[in-house]
Each structure stands twice: as C-alpha cells, then as structure tokens.
Design an enzyme around this catalytic site. Structure first.
Site, mmCIF file in Angstrom:
data_model
loop_
_atom_site.group_PDB
_atom_site.id
_atom_site.type_symbol
_atom_site.label_atom_id
_atom_site.label_comp_id
_atom_site.label_asym_id
_atom_site.label_seq_id
_atom_site.Cartn_x
_atom_site.Cartn_y
_atom_site.Cartn_z
ATOM 1 N N SER A 140 39.790 51.872 36.054
ATOM 2 C CA SER A 140 41.015 51.961 35.247
ATOM 3 C C SER A 140 41.433 53.417 35.131
ATOM 4 C CB SER A 140 40.755 51.408 33.846
ATOM 5 O OG SER A 140 41.847 51.676 32.993
ATOM 6 N N TYR A 153 35.289 51.852 26.147
ATOM 7 C CA TYR A 153 35.992 51.374 27.353
ATOM 8 C C TYR A 153 36.205 52.542 28.322
ATOM 9 C CZ TYR A 153 39.398 48.976 30.328
ATOM 10 O OH TYR A 153 40.049 48.423 31.413
HETATM 11 N N1 LIG Z 1 44.826 44.350 32.521
HETATM 12 C C1 LIG Z 1 44.927 45.676 32.583
HETATM 13 O O1 LIG Z 1 45.913 46.284 32.112
HETATM 14 C C2 LIG Z 1 43.867 46.479 33.287
HETATM 15 C C3 LIG Z 1 44.144 47.843 33.530
HETATM 16 C C4 LIG Z 1 43.179 48.603 34.160
HETATM 17 C C5 LIG Z 1 41.985 48.024 34.549
HETATM 18 N N2 LIG Z 1 41.751 46.700 34.290
HETATM 19 C C6 LIG Z 1 40.460 46.148 34.693
HETATM 20 O O2 LIG Z 1 40.684 45.084 35.583
HETATM 21 C C7 LIG Z 1 39.566 44.177 35.511
HETATM 22 C C8 LIG Z 1 40.121 42.763 35.321
HETATM 23 O O3 LIG Z 1 40.761 42.703 34.058
HETATM 24 P P1 LIG Z 1 41.906 41.659 33.719
HETATM 25 O O4 LIG Z 1 43.045 42.428 33.190
HETATM 26 O O5 LIG Z 1 42.103 40.745 34.874
HETATM 27 O O6 LIG Z 1 41.219 40.931 32.474
HETATM 28 P P2 LIG Z 1 40.978 39.405 32.079
HETATM 29 O O7 LIG Z 1 42.144 38.566 32.432
HETATM 30 O O8 LIG Z 1 40.520 39.458 30.670
HETATM 31 O O9 LIG Z 1 39.770 38.972 33.030
HETATM 32 C C9 LIG Z 1 38.496 39.498 32.861
HETATM 33 C C10 LIG Z 1 37.560 38.794 33.797
HETATM 34 O O10 LIG Z 1 36.232 39.319 33.540
HETATM 35 C C11 LIG Z 1 35.365 38.222 33.358
HETATM 36 N N3 LIG Z 1 34.269 38.541 32.453
HETATM 37 C C12 LIG Z 1 34.328 39.095 31.221
HETATM 38 N N4 LIG Z 1 33.117 39.138 30.672
HETATM 39 C C13 LIG Z 1 32.260 38.576 31.576
HETATM 40 C C14 LIG Z 1 30.878 38.299 31.570
HETATM 41 N N5 LIG Z 1 30.081 38.618 30.531
HETATM 42 N N6 LIG Z 1 30.329 37.704 32.664
HETATM 43 C C15 LIG Z 1 31.105 37.371 33.724
HETATM 44 N N7 LIG Z 1 32.422 37.621 33.793
HETATM 45 C C16 LIG Z 1 32.988 38.197 32.707
HETATM 46 C C17 LIG Z 1 36.238 37.116 32.752
HETATM 47 O O11 LIG Z 1 35.644 35.857 32.999
HETATM 48 P P3 LIG Z 1 34.941 34.922 31.889
HETATM 49 O O12 LIG Z 1 35.551 35.246 30.552
HETATM 50 O O13 LIG Z 1 35.216 33.538 32.362
HETATM 51 O O14 LIG Z 1 33.491 35.268 31.972
HETATM 52 C C18 LIG Z 1 37.524 37.291 33.557
HETATM 53 O O15 LIG Z 1 37.405 36.591 34.768
HETATM 54 C C19 LIG Z 1 38.716 44.655 34.332
HETATM 55 O O16 LIG Z 1 37.653 45.420 34.803
HETATM 56 C C20 LIG Z 1 39.660 45.548 33.559
HETATM 57 O O17 LIG Z 1 38.955 46.525 32.811
HETATM 58 C C21 LIG Z 1 42.672 45.911 33.690
#
Ligand SMILES: NC(=O)c1ccc[n+]([C@@H]2O[C@H](COP(=O)([O-])OP(=O)(O)OC[C@H]3O[C@@H](n4cnc5c(N)ncnc54)[C@H](OP(=O)(O)O)[C@@H]3O)[C@@H](O)[C@H]2O)c1
Length: 247
Positions: A140, A153
């Site tokens: 990120s 984070y």
């Molecule tokens: N959205 C943003 O603005 C943004 C910006 C920069 C970076 N990111 C990064 O992008 C990545 C994806 O984020 P997203 O925005 O797609 O978020 P999201 O929709 O909340 O998805 C998060 C994913 O992580 C999985 N996860 C969370 N805890 C887990 C655990 N204990 N074991 C296994 N899987 C787990 C969740 O699956 P389950 O809950 O089913 O386990 C889900 O599939 C993350 O690393 C986030 O930090 C996001």
C-alpha cells in the site's frame, strides 16, 4: 489474450482486489486456487469462474501459519504446478485518533505481514529451484510513511515492502519476478468506512494494473501510477515537517 501464467494462487480471494485478480486470471485461461477464511464466498466464486474444477477454493486463516506448508503443497499438486502467487490478504481495522489496541495491531501484523511471509516463504524456494515464477505482494502507499491515522497498518505495509525487496534481492537472480504493488484507495469493503478516498479506483482496475505490473516484471508498481510522484514527494518531506502535517 492468454495470461503469461498457467497456474496461480491468490491468498485473500474472497473480497475486494483478490477475487478481481482471480477473475481476470481465470478469464485468461489460468487455473486458480482461491484462499481466504470465508468458505462460502470462495465456493461461489470458484463455481462462477470455473465450474470445470479449474478454479478451486481452500478455506484458510492466514494467522494459522503452521498450516501453510502442507496447504501450499496440496495446492501445487491440485493445480499441477504453480507459476504465480498473489498475496492480497489484508485487514485495516478502524482505529481512533487516540486508540492503542494491541489486539487490533496484532491482527494487522499477523495478516498483512506474517501471513505474507508464511506464504511467500513456501513459493520463493520453489520458484528459485524452478528458475521461474512470479510473486506479487499487495502492499500500500500507506507503507511509505508513518502516518498518524493507523500506525500498525503503516508498519505492516512498510515491513511487507522490505520483505518483498529482500526476497527479490535473494531470488531475482534466479529468474523469479517479485512485484510490490502499492495501491492508493480502492473501492472495496476495506475502505467502506473511509470518507477521504483520493483517486479512488475499482477493484477490477486495481487488479488489471496489478496483473499488468506482474506481467512486465515490475519491481514496485504504484496503482494507479499517479501515486508514484506523489509518494516520491511525500517520502522526502522532512520528518519534523511531516509531523506537523495532518496526513
Ligand atoms: N482497498 C484499498 O483501498 C487498499 C489500498 C491499498 C492496499 N490495499 C491492500 O489490498 C489488499 C486487499 O484489500 P481489499 O481492499 O481487497 O480488502 P477486502 O475486500 O477487505 O479483502 C481482504 C481479503 O483479505 C482476506 N483476509 C483477511 N483476513 C484474513 C485471514 N485472517 N486469513 C485469510 N484471509 C484473510 C479476506 O478474506 P476473509 O475475510 O474471507 O478471510 C479478503 O479476501 C490488502 O492487503 C489491503 O491492505 C487495499
């Protein structure tokens, strides 16, 4: 267009960027393993993308790192190999301005950093031996500075950046691509509670740019690209000045 990978493993495939990556890979003919905790979400996605068994679901909590070696081997067997690992699992709990809750911080580090290390530690030696393969870590822009809003984070993502760079320096010379993807705000469940989301993009667009960066074997890819010059400036703001800015 066909994907440059025949087999892929996406950790964090049940919501947001992960399933979008999996969908784009499956649409391009890749066999895909989906990993996350929510089994029903994964099963739905697997059925929608590959009713023929080319997309498979594996329920797993990444904080249970001891389970990773056996599960990784099983997935490689089931897929008939592995060309690409995308670590997209992550959590970003709401943290108030004066809040210091260790349980939240621990989960952030366990999922965002330790989980990534556990999975990539399996893929890295396999890919190094094969002299091929691609590892993608979804980090990120938050990892670029210690912003006041969510200290754990930012730390987890800064740690992930350093870990991915170190792995790249270890195995890049064996022909393995290690790609650090640094998105700004993406429209996913993770950011639903956030008001300020500059340059917001969809999960599909984040996935498209992630896979494009992986295909060109980028070292670090800001998603979208406009974050690169912005973060270059932000990284160079002297710490005393950065402390006074409300960022
Ligand atoms: N959205 C943003 O603005 C943004 C910006 C920069 C970076 N990111 C990064 O992008 C990545 C994806 O984020 P997203 O925005 O797609 O978020 P999201 O929709 O909340 O998805 C998060 C994913 O992580 C999985 N996860 C969370 N805890 C887990 C655990 N204990 N074991 C296994 N899987 C787990 C969740 O699956 P389950 O809950 O089913 O386990 C889900 O599939 C993350 O690393 C986030 O930090 C996001």
């Amino acid at each position: 267009m066909h994907a440059p990978w025949r087999t892929a493993l996406v950790v964090g495939a049940s919501s947001g960027i992960g399933p979008a990556v999996a969908r784009q890979l499956a649409e391009r003919g890749c066999r895909v393993a989906l990993v996350a905790r929510r089994e029903a979400e994964l099963a739905r996605l697997a059925a929608a993308l590959g009713g023929d068994g080319s997309v498979r679901a594996y329920a797993h909590d990444v904080t249970r790192a001891a389970e990773v070696p056996a599960l990784f081997q099983q997935i490689c067997r089931d897929l008939g190999g592995l060309d690409l690992l995308v670590y997209a699992a992550g959590v970003m709990p709401r943290v108030a301005g004066e809040e210091y809750t260790f349980a939240k911080d621990r989960e952030v580090v366990e999922v965002n950093l330790l989980g990534a290390i556990a999975w990539i530690n399996e893929a890295a030696p396999r890919f190094a031996r094969a002299r091929a393969g691609t590892i993608v870590g979804i980090s990120s822009v938050a990892g670029d500075r210690g912003r006041r809003g969510n200290p754990a984070y930012a730390s987890s993502k800064a740690g992930l950046d350093a870990y991915l760079e170190a792995i790249r320096n270890r195995i890049g010379r064996h022909g393995v691509a290690v790609v650090t993807v640094k998105p700004g705000p993406v429209d996913t469940p993770m950011t639903e509670h956030i008001d300020r989301k500059p340059f917001l993009i969809s999960a599909e667009e984040a996935a498209r740019q992630t896979l494009a960066a992986a295909a060109r074997r980028a070292r670090t890819a800001y998603v979208p690209r406009r974050w690169r010059p912005i973060m270059l400036v932000l990284r160079h703001i002297p710490s005393p000045l950065f402390q006074r800015l409300d960022l």
